[in-house]
Design a protein around this motif. Structure first.
Motif, mmCIF file in Angstrom:
data_model
loop_
_atom_site.group_PDB
_atom_site.id
_atom_site.type_symbol
_atom_site.label_atom_id
_atom_site.label_comp_id
_atom_site.label_asym_id
_atom_site.label_seq_id
_atom_site.Cartn_x
_atom_site.Cartn_y
_atom_site.Cartn_z
ATOM 1 N N LEU A 80 0.848 -1.196 0.000
ATOM 2 C CA LEU A 80 0.000 0.000 0.000
ATOM 3 C C LEU A 80 0.881 1.243 0.000
ATOM 4 O O LEU A 80 1.721 1.414 0.890
ATOM 5 C CB LEU A 80 -0.924 -0.013 1.222
ATOM 6 N N ALA A 81 0.695 2.094 -1.016
ATOM 7 C CA ALA A 81 1.422 3.363 -1.096
ATOM 8 C C ALA A 81 0.441 4.505 -0.899
ATOM 9 O O ALA A 81 -0.593 4.561 -1.568
ATOM 10 C CB ALA A 81 2.124 3.490 -2.446
ATOM 11 N N ILE A 82 0.760 5.402 0.016
ATOM 12 C CA ILE A 82 -0.133 6.515 0.357
ATOM 13 C C ILE A 82 0.642 7.828 0.270
ATOM 14 O O ILE A 82 1.733 7.959 0.823
ATOM 15 C CB ILE A 82 -0.721 6.338 1.773
ATOM 16 N N ASP A 83 0.082 8.794 -0.459
ATOM 17 C CA ASP A 83 0.577 10.164 -0.487
ATOM 18 C C ASP A 83 -0.446 11.034 0.233
ATOM 19 O O ASP A 83 -1.613 11.094 -0.187
ATOM 20 C CB ASP A 83 0.757 10.657 -1.925
ATOM 21 N N VAL A 84 -0.018 11.704 1.283
ATOM 22 C CA VAL A 84 -0.972 12.450 2.103
ATOM 23 C C VAL A 84 -0.274 13.692 2.654
ATOM 24 O O VAL A 84 0.952 13.725 2.821
ATOM 25 C CB VAL A 84 -1.501 11.547 3.243
ATOM 26 N N SER A 85 -1.054 14.737 2.908
ATOM 27 C CA SER A 85 -0.495 15.962 3.485
ATOM 28 C C SER A 85 -0.015 15.702 4.907
ATOM 29 O O SER A 85 -0.539 14.836 5.617
ATOM 30 C CB SER A 85 -1.550 17.072 3.483
ATOM 31 N N THR A 108 -3.432 10.598 11.577
ATOM 32 C CA THR A 108 -4.755 9.991 11.440
ATOM 33 C C THR A 108 -4.692 8.723 10.596
ATOM 34 O O THR A 108 -5.306 7.701 10.927
ATOM 35 C CB THR A 108 -5.729 10.998 10.801
ATOM 36 N N VAL A 109 -3.948 8.779 9.482
ATOM 37 C CA VAL A 109 -3.843 7.610 8.606
ATOM 38 C C VAL A 109 -3.177 6.447 9.333
ATOM 39 O O VAL A 109 -3.654 5.302 9.280
ATOM 40 C CB VAL A 109 -3.059 7.987 7.327
ATOM 41 N N THR A 143 -12.356 10.383 3.703
ATOM 42 C CA THR A 143 -12.957 11.235 4.732
ATOM 43 C C THR A 143 -11.888 11.791 5.665
ATOM 44 O O THR A 143 -11.887 12.989 5.994
ATOM 45 C CB THR A 143 -13.996 10.432 5.534
ATOM 46 N N ASP A 144 -10.967 10.941 6.096
ATOM 47 C CA ASP A 144 -9.929 11.372 7.034
ATOM 48 C C ASP A 144 -9.013 12.424 6.432
ATOM 49 O O ASP A 144 -8.536 13.327 7.133
ATOM 50 C CB ASP A 144 -9.101 10.165 7.490
ATOM 51 N N THR A 145 -8.712 12.307 5.131
ATOM 52 C CA THR A 145 -7.780 13.233 4.479
ATOM 53 C C THR A 145 -8.500 14.367 3.761
ATOM 54 O O THR A 145 -7.861 15.139 3.050
ATOM 55 C CB THR A 145 -6.894 12.476 3.474
ATOM 56 N N ARG A 146 -9.827 14.435 3.931
ATOM 57 C CA ARG A 146 -10.646 15.478 3.301
ATOM 58 C C ARG A 146 -10.484 15.480 1.785
ATOM 59 O O ARG A 146 -10.481 16.534 1.128
ATOM 60 C CB ARG A 146 -10.291 16.847 3.867
ATOM 61 N N GLY A 147 -10.325 14.315 1.219
ATOM 62 C CA GLY A 147 -10.248 14.164 -0.233
ATOM 63 C C GLY A 147 -8.913 14.513 -0.838
ATOM 64 O O GLY A 147 -8.771 14.497 -2.070
ATOM 65 N N ASN A 148 -7.898 14.809 -0.021
ATOM 66 C CA ASN A 148 -6.602 15.227 -0.558
ATOM 67 C C ASN A 148 -5.580 14.099 -0.626
ATOM 68 O O ASN A 148 -4.479 14.309 -1.135
ATOM 69 C CB ASN A 148 -6.018 16.358 0.310
#
Length: 646
Positions: free
Chosen positions: A441-446, A452-453, A495-500
Motif C-alpha cells: 500500500l502506497a499513500i501520499d498524504v499531506s 490519522t492515517v 474522509t480522514d484526508t478530506r479528499g486530498n
C-alpha cells in the motif's frame, strides 16, 4: 519491411494513452485538420468515464521504412492479466514514469514482468512540465528499481528520455526552463525536410522551453529495441488476446513466432499443455477466413504476414487465449501464458429481491452462468466456479476494481444479479499453516493527516515499511497490509484526508494469517416497509446518520437506506408521510431541507458491505440490502449467532 514491437507500461495516470495520441499524430496517422478526440485508444465507455485504460489496444505507426507496432496496456494492478499477456507479443517496452510521483506500485509490478521476460526497457520520465517535477530524483529511483528487480547489465543500461506527452515532446537531455526556443524560421525549415517522416503538431500554449517533437523517442525505439527474431520454418503463433465480431466470430490476435501465414490457409489449433510436438488426433483444424494487420487505428486486410508481425486471424472457431496456432504438418506447441492467480472472490447470484425483473433483460441463472463463463474466455485473470447452490457462482479476480468493472459491464448489458461481500482466497503454507494475501500500500498524504492515517491503519494490521518527506508538504508512506485490511478503507481514507490523499495498492505476497480484523464500526438503517421514500420521513432520519436514498425512490423491506451514526443496525420507515390532523393540514408547516445522499457506486458498495449484506445490481440502480429481508427473520438469525458465541 523493418518491424519493431513495443508495449507502453506505467502506473495509473502517468500519461501512457496521451503519449500514444501524440505518437499517432506526429507519425502522420491523422490527416491535416482531422478532428480527433483525446485518448483515442480509450474506446471503451468505461475507460473514458474513469480516465483509465482497462483493455490493452493494438496500433501501429510507420517511421520511415520501419513499422512500429504499439500496445497500450492498463495501468492498474487489478488488470495485470492484460499486461502479462501483452508482454509476450513485444520485444521491448517503454516504461513511463511520472516526473513528480516516481516509480509507484504498479510500475514495480509491470517492470518486474518485463525484465523477467528479457525485454529491453526505454525509460521515459514524463510530465517534466509539472510544477513539482523532479526528473533527476526520479531518474535515480528508476535505477534503484532496476537494481532491486535484479535487472541484467544490458537492462540497467537503458536509455532515459525526458518527455511531456501533453505537449508531444521528448528530449535526450533534460531541458532547462531558461533555454530559448529555436527561431520559427529554423523550425519551419527543418520541418520541410522531405526525408523526414515527422508531421509537426504544436499544442497551443506550449512553453518556449518545451518546443520540440517526439523525434528522439522514435529514433531511440529504432536504435535500442531489437527487431523481432525472424525464425524460418512452418507457421507458429501464440494467441495473446481475443476480439469478437458479430460477422466473423472470434478474432485471435498475436505475434507470429515463426514462418508465414496466408488468408485461406488451413491451420491447427493446439490445446493447452507442455511445449513441444503434439500427436495427431489431439487437435482441431480450421481455416483462416481473414488475415488482418494493424495500420494506425485500423485493421487492414492483408494476403500474407511473416514472423515478427502482430496479426489478427478470424475464422478460428473455439480459439482460446494461450493456445498455439500452427501449421498442421508441424504441430509444435509454444509455452503458454502464465497469469498470476486471483486473490479475491465474491458470489454472484440471481436477484431474489422484490424488485427483481423490473430493470434487467437477463435475470435467470442460465443467462448469468453463460455470461460469466463467456467472460473467462477473454479475461484470463478471472476464475468462475459453480457452487452447491444452482443459482450462485463463485467469481475470483485480482481486486475490487477488477471485479467492479465486470459488474458494471454486465449491468450496462442488461443483467440483474446479487453480489456478496468480497473474501480473500487463502492457501495452505509449507508447514500446514493458513496463509492470506498481503498488499503493498502506497499513500501520499499531506503532513497534518499522517497521524490519522497511521492510527486507522494500525487496527487493520498494517506494517509501515517506508516513509519519505520530499519537502513539498506531502508525505509518502509504504505499508505491508493484509488484503482484508483494505476492505472498506478507501472511503474512510478519503474522509480522514478530506479528499486530498492518494492511495494505490497491489498484490505483494502470501503471508501468515493476521488474525481477526475490526470491521465496520457503524451500523446501517434498514427499511422495515416496502413503498416510496418520502421527504418528510428522510428529513427526520438524516439526524440519525447518512442517507443512501432520495425522495420518490422506491424502497423495500430489508433494503439498506442509510448509515447509522452508532454501532448496530436501526430499522426505520423511510415511506412514512406526514399525517393530517384536526390542527393542521398534511402539507403545512416548515420547508423540508435534505442533505444530498451518498451515491452508492459498485466499488464503494464492495468495500462497504458486511457478511450479512448483499449488493443488488440492476441496469437502473445499485442497492444495498440484507441477506434476510424480513425484520423478524433477521432477529432470529442474530439470536442464533449470539447463542453460538455463548
Amino acid at each position: 519491411m523493418h518491424i519493431r514491437n513495443i508495449a507502453i507500461i506505467a502506473h495509473v495516470d502517468h500519461g501512457k494513452t496521451t503519449l500514444v495520441d501524440m505518437m499517432l499524430r506526429q507519425a502522420g496517422v491523422f490527416r491535416a485538420g482531422q478532428q480527433v478526440m483525446e485518448r483515442v485508444l480509450d474506446s471503451n465507455p468505461l475507460e473514458r468515464e474513469r480516465g483509465i485504460t482497462i483493455l490493452s489496444k493494438n496500433t501501429a505507426v510507420r517511421w520511415g521504412e520501419t513499422k512500429i507496432n504499439i500496445v497500450d496496456t492498463p495501468g492498474h494492478a487489478d488488470f495485470g492479466g492484460e499486461v502479462e499477456r501483452i508482454l509476450k507479443m513485444v520485444d521491448g517496452v517503454l516504461l513511463l514514469v511520472d516526473a513528480a510521483e516516481g516509480p509507484m506500485p504498479q510500475t514495480r509490478f509491470v517492470t518486474r514482468k518485463a525484465l523477467a521476460l528479457g525485454l529491453k526497457p526505454i525509460v521515459v520520465i514524463n510530465k517534466i512540465d509539472r510544477g513539482d517535477a523532479e526528473p533527476l530524483r526520479v531518474h535515480d529511483e528508476c535505477l534503484e528499481l532496476f537494481m532491486d528487480l535484479e535487472a541484467s547489465s544490458a537492462q540497467i543500461d537503458a536509455p532515459f528520455l525526458y518527455a511531456s506527452s501533453r505537449f508531444g515532446v521528448a528530449f535526450r537531455e533534460l531541458p532547462r526552463k531558461t533555454d530559448a526556443a529555436a527561431p520559427a524560421s529554423e523550425a519551419a525549415e527543418s520541418a520541410v525536410d522531405t526525408a523526414d517522416p515527422l508531421h509537426p503538431f504544436v499544442v497551443p500554449g506550449t512553453p518556449d522551453w518545451l518546443r520540440g517533437d517526439l523525434r528522439p523517442l522514435f529514433e531511440t525505439i529504432l536504435d535500442y529495441v531489437p527487431p523481432p527474431e525472424a525464425r524460418e520454418g512452418p507457421f507458429q503463433m501464440l494467441v495473446s488476446t481475443l476480439d469478437h465480431s458479430p460477422y466473423v466470430g472470434r478474432i485471435a490476435i498475436g505475434k507470429i513466432e515463426r514462418g508465414t501465414v496466408r488468408a485461406g490457409q488451413t491451420v491447427a489449433l493446439l490445446p493447452w499443455g507442455e511445449p513441444g510436438l503434439v500427436s495427431e488426433g489431439t487437435f482441431t483444424r480450421a481455416k483462416v477466413a481473414q488475415l488482418h494487420g494493424f495500420e494506425g487505428l485500423a485493421r487492414v486486410e492483408v494476403e500474407a504476414a511473416s514472423a515478427g508481425e502482430i496479426v489478427a486471424l478470424s475464422g478460428l472457431e473455439g480459439i482460446e487465449i494461450g493456445q498455439t496456432v500452427t501449421d498442421p504438418e508441424t504441430p509444435e506447441r509454444l509455452t503458454g501464458i502464465a497469469v498470476e492467480e486471483p486473490t479475491i472472490t465474491v458470489d454472484f447470484s440471481v436477484n431474489t429481491g422484490p424488485f427483481a425483473g423490473r430493470d434487467g433483460r437477463y435475470v435467470t441463472s442460465r443467462q448469468l452462468r453463460e455470461r460469466l463463463f463467456r467472460e473467462v474466455e477473454r479475461n484470463v485473470a478471472l476464475r468462475v466456479d459453480e457452487t452447491d447452490t444452482p443459482d450462485t457462482f463463485r467469481v475470483a479476480g485480482r481486486g475490487e476494481l477488477h471485479l467492479g468493472i465486470l459488474m458494471e459491464t454486465m449491468r450496462r448489458e442488461g443483467y440483474e444479479f446479487l453480489v456478496s461481500r468480497p473474501r480473500v482466497i487463502t492457501r495452505e503454507g509449507p508447514d500446514g499453516e493458513s496463509q492470506e494475501p498481503y498488499e503493498e500500500l502506497a499513500i501520499d498524504v499531506s503532513e497534518p493527516f499522517v497521524g490519522t492515517v497511521m492510527e486507522k491503519l494500525g487496527p487493520r494490521r498494517a506494517e509501515l515499511v517506508d516513509m519519505r518527506n520530499p519537502g513539498h508538504g506531502t508525505v509518502r508512506m509504504a505499508f505491508r497490509i493484509p488484503a482484508r485490511g483494505l476492505f472498506g478503507y478507501r472511503s474512510e481514507f478519503l474522509t480522514d484526508t478530506r479528499g486530498n490523499g492518494v492511495m494505490h495498492h497491489r498484490f505483494l505476497e502470501y503471508g501468515p494469517w493476521a488474525g481477526p480484523l475490526a470491521g465496520r464500526n457503524r451500523g446501517v438503517m434498514v427499511s422495515m416497509i416496502q413503498g416510496t421514500a418520502v421527504a418528510f420521513a428522510l428529513f427526520n432520519l438524516q439526524e440519525r446518520g447518512v442517507l443512501f436514498v432520495r425522495p420518490t425512490e422506491p424502497v423495500y423491506e430489508g433494503m439498506v437506506v442509510g448509515e447509522h451514526c452508532r454501532p448496530g443496525d436501526l430499522d426505520v420507515n423511510p415511506a412514512k408521510g406526514k399525517r393530517m390532523s384536526n390542527m393542521r393540514q398534511s402539507g403545512s408547516d416548515e420547508a423540508v431541507l435534505l442533505e444530498p445522499p451518498r451515491d452508492i457506486t459498485l466499488e464503494l458498495a464492495l468495500e462497504y458491505i458486511e457478511d450479512d449484506e448483499l449488493i443488488e445490481v440492476t441496469p437502473g440502480a445499485v442497492r444495498l440490502r440484507k441477506r434476510a429481508l424480513g425484520q423478524n427473520e433477521r432477529k432470529k438469525l442474530a439470536r442464533a449467532a449470539r447463542a453460538v458465541v455463548d
